[in-house]
Design a protein around this motif. Sequence first.
Motif, mmCIF file in Angstrom:
data_model
loop_
_atom_site.group_PDB
_atom_site.id
_atom_site.type_symbol
_atom_site.label_atom_id
_atom_site.label_comp_id
_atom_site.label_asym_id
_atom_site.label_seq_id
_atom_site.Cartn_x
_atom_site.Cartn_y
_atom_site.Cartn_z
ATOM 1 N N SER A 18 13.314 77.315 71.536
ATOM 2 C CA SER A 18 14.694 76.842 71.501
ATOM 3 C C SER A 18 15.677 77.993 71.443
ATOM 4 C CB SER A 18 14.889 75.905 70.307
ATOM 5 O OG SER A 18 16.134 75.255 70.368
ATOM 6 N N VAL A 19 15.328 79.055 70.706
ATOM 7 C CA VAL A 19 16.193 80.238 70.633
ATOM 8 C C VAL A 19 16.312 80.892 72.004
ATOM 9 C CG1 VAL A 19 16.383 82.572 69.693
ATOM 10 C CG2 VAL A 19 15.803 80.669 68.188
ATOM 11 N N CYS A 20 15.193 81.074 72.685
ATOM 12 C CA CYS A 20 15.217 81.694 74.021
ATOM 13 C C CYS A 20 15.992 80.836 75.018
ATOM 14 C CB CYS A 20 13.798 81.921 74.521
ATOM 15 S SG CYS A 20 12.924 83.247 73.681
ATOM 16 N N ALA A 21 15.829 79.514 74.938
ATOM 17 C CA ALA A 21 16.529 78.619 75.862
ATOM 18 C C ALA A 21 18.033 78.651 75.633
ATOM 19 C CB ALA A 21 16.006 77.196 75.713
ATOM 20 N N SER A 22 18.460 79.033 74.419
ATOM 21 C CA SER A 22 19.887 79.054 74.104
ATOM 22 C C SER A 22 20.587 80.289 74.628
ATOM 23 C CB SER A 22 20.076 78.962 72.574
ATOM 24 O OG SER A 22 19.460 77.814 72.045
ATOM 25 N N ILE A 23 19.835 81.306 75.006
ATOM 26 C CA ILE A 23 20.427 82.554 75.492
ATOM 27 C C ILE A 23 20.639 82.449 76.993
ATOM 28 C CG2 ILE A 23 20.147 85.047 75.661
ATOM 29 C CD1 ILE A 23 18.323 84.892 73.209
ATOM 30 N N PRO A 24 21.881 82.491 77.480
ATOM 31 C CA PRO A 24 22.169 82.280 78.907
ATOM 32 C C PRO A 24 21.921 83.514 79.766
ATOM 33 C CG PRO A 24 24.214 82.602 77.726
ATOM 34 C CD PRO A 24 23.131 82.651 76.690
ATOM 35 N N VAL A 25 20.687 83.993 79.792
ATOM 36 C CA VAL A 25 20.294 85.139 80.617
ATOM 37 C C VAL A 25 19.168 84.667 81.536
ATOM 38 C CG1 VAL A 25 19.353 87.468 80.633
ATOM 39 C CG2 VAL A 25 20.944 86.784 78.828
ATOM 40 N N LEU A 26 19.377 84.769 82.832
ATOM 41 C CA LEU A 26 18.433 84.195 83.799
ATOM 42 C C LEU A 26 17.032 84.797 83.694
ATOM 43 C CD1 LEU A 26 18.107 82.131 86.040
ATOM 44 C CD2 LEU A 26 18.820 83.874 87.683
ATOM 45 N N PRO A 27 16.853 86.144 83.682
ATOM 46 C CA PRO A 27 15.479 86.687 83.589
ATOM 47 C C PRO A 27 14.750 86.275 82.317
ATOM 48 C CG PRO A 27 17.022 88.391 84.312
ATOM 49 C CD PRO A 27 17.844 87.224 83.880
ATOM 50 N N LEU A 28 15.500 86.015 81.239
ATOM 51 C CA LEU A 28 14.866 85.612 79.989
ATOM 52 C C LEU A 28 14.206 84.234 80.103
ATOM 53 C CD1 LEU A 28 14.409 86.374 76.993
ATOM 54 C CD2 LEU A 28 16.556 85.183 76.470
ATOM 55 N N GLN A 29 14.572 83.480 81.111
ATOM 56 C CA GLN A 29 14.000 82.144 81.270
ATOM 57 C C GLN A 29 12.503 82.185 81.563
ATOM 58 O OE1 GLN A 29 15.976 79.634 80.272
ATOM 59 N NE2 GLN A 29 17.322 81.400 79.957
ATOM 60 N N TYR A 30 12.019 83.314 82.076
ATOM 61 C CA TYR A 30 10.573 83.438 82.259
ATOM 62 C C TYR A 30 9.855 83.346 80.915
ATOM 63 C CZ TYR A 30 11.235 84.958 87.124
ATOM 64 O OH TYR A 30 11.554 85.005 88.459
ATOM 65 N N VAL A 31 10.407 84.025 79.897
ATOM 66 C CA VAL A 31 9.837 83.940 78.550
ATOM 67 C C VAL A 31 9.978 82.519 78.008
ATOM 68 C CG1 VAL A 31 9.953 84.852 76.198
ATOM 69 C CG2 VAL A 31 10.389 86.367 78.143
#
Length: 504
Positions: free
Chosen positions: A378-391
């Motif tokens: 949920s924390v990662c999904a809240s960060i609006p950075v496209l490459p982070l969506q892989y994580v």
Amino acid sequence: MQGCEVGSKMRYWLTLISGMLECLCFAGVVFGYTSLVFVLKEDQYFSELCSNNTASNSSLVETDCRGQDEQFSLVFTIASFLNNFLSLINGYLFDRFGTMVTRLLAVYVQARICMQTQAYSLMLFPALSCIAVGGILLLMTNIQVGNLFAAHRSTIITFYNGAFDSSSGVFLIIKILHERGISLQSSFIALSLCSIIHLARTFLLMPKTHIPYPLPPRYTYGVNCGQADSYNVEQVKRTKEDASNQDSRGKDETAKSDETEVENTEKVASFRSCVLSWFFLWHLLWLSILQLRHYLFIGTLNSRLSRLARNDPTLVSQYTNAFAMTQLCGVLGAPWNGLILDRHKGKPRAPGETEQDADLRSSYLSLFLTSLQCLLFSVCASIPVLPLQYVTFILQVLNRSFLYGGNAAFISIAFPARHFGKLYGLVMSLSAVISLLQYPCFSLVKGPLDGDPFYVDITLTLLSVLVFIHPIYVFINCRRKARSRENIPPADIDIGPSLAQAKL
């Protein structure tokens, strides 16, 4: 006789492997909806809801498809809701009428997806709902296969739920075929025709009623190798009733008394007492919050990726494929949860500790890890950075594979087997009501928040902290039981699993 026993073992393994393939290819297909949305947009589904707007400070024409996105979100909301809500009815049917009737219903429901036609966008609603409901019926009847392998029961349950998660990759295959020129309608008709496989497995490799736990000696089902060893659960019950009317001595009398003791113990835990227990309450809260987080993420992923990729269709397709590929790995992550749940098998138990107590003692670590995974996801999904969506994709599929396998395993551990179908259906149905909140959340993002899901994501992240109550309560309950066993003489210890202490 020995040949029949060997045949039974072979049948057990065939049932296990074929059930794994069935769940992997058909059970959770609806959760690959993100890949399907990409195809639906290309085929102009709900395209009449898009409008062209001219920017006030330029001559550029922008296409506003928020109405289309809302319809796609509504399709998934209804399908996921029915997937869970109807589990209560499905669970009752499974407990009351057995495996064959339940699976025949699943075959009929999944065969109805051939209703899908490209001419009518509204046909998406019944088509996706049929896929969802039929899939959960197949999963429900397959979970009992774990009873055939007592030492690895929880591992198999989680393995099947992992396969259920990975089956969402089927829509990725449909997306790739669509790019190769295969129409969506043809793919749906092919899925309908696969119901023949489910039908054959129902009669050949599944029991008519249920697979009992613990498993009776020389238990067989399906195509039997001999009448002497071919009996089902109801026949076992009739045999026990006949035996109780006869005079028996020695070992036979001792064995019968042990069976009667176990049966009387299970009668203490009625269905009502199970529902009114803290175990059930906290488990319902745990499942509802985690499931809402996942459903909202899956249902809004296409619009989320479009926003982060600035409506670049190439990037959206790339990340959509990456998400679908990670979903295929659910079957690899789920068994680890099963190993955690089964880590005590084969080890000596503490004096006075029942098998159910040992199973519960192993379950709180699984529940805690699942809760922690969801918080990180949920924390990662809240960060609006496209490459982070892989994580985010990796954490999401890992958490989801732990979630549903742990849900089914905990219900089978904490409550009597005779209530499994009803309790599993009830907890899924009640959590489905909570999952309906995903649609107002999506409308809030598309409306007042102007497409930015940040504040909704933060709210759900804070809400995810509540799920830690469940593993903490199970841990405290196990510690309390362990201390009580230390203070009670061995002769006075109640060996039967009772939920009376957990009642409200």
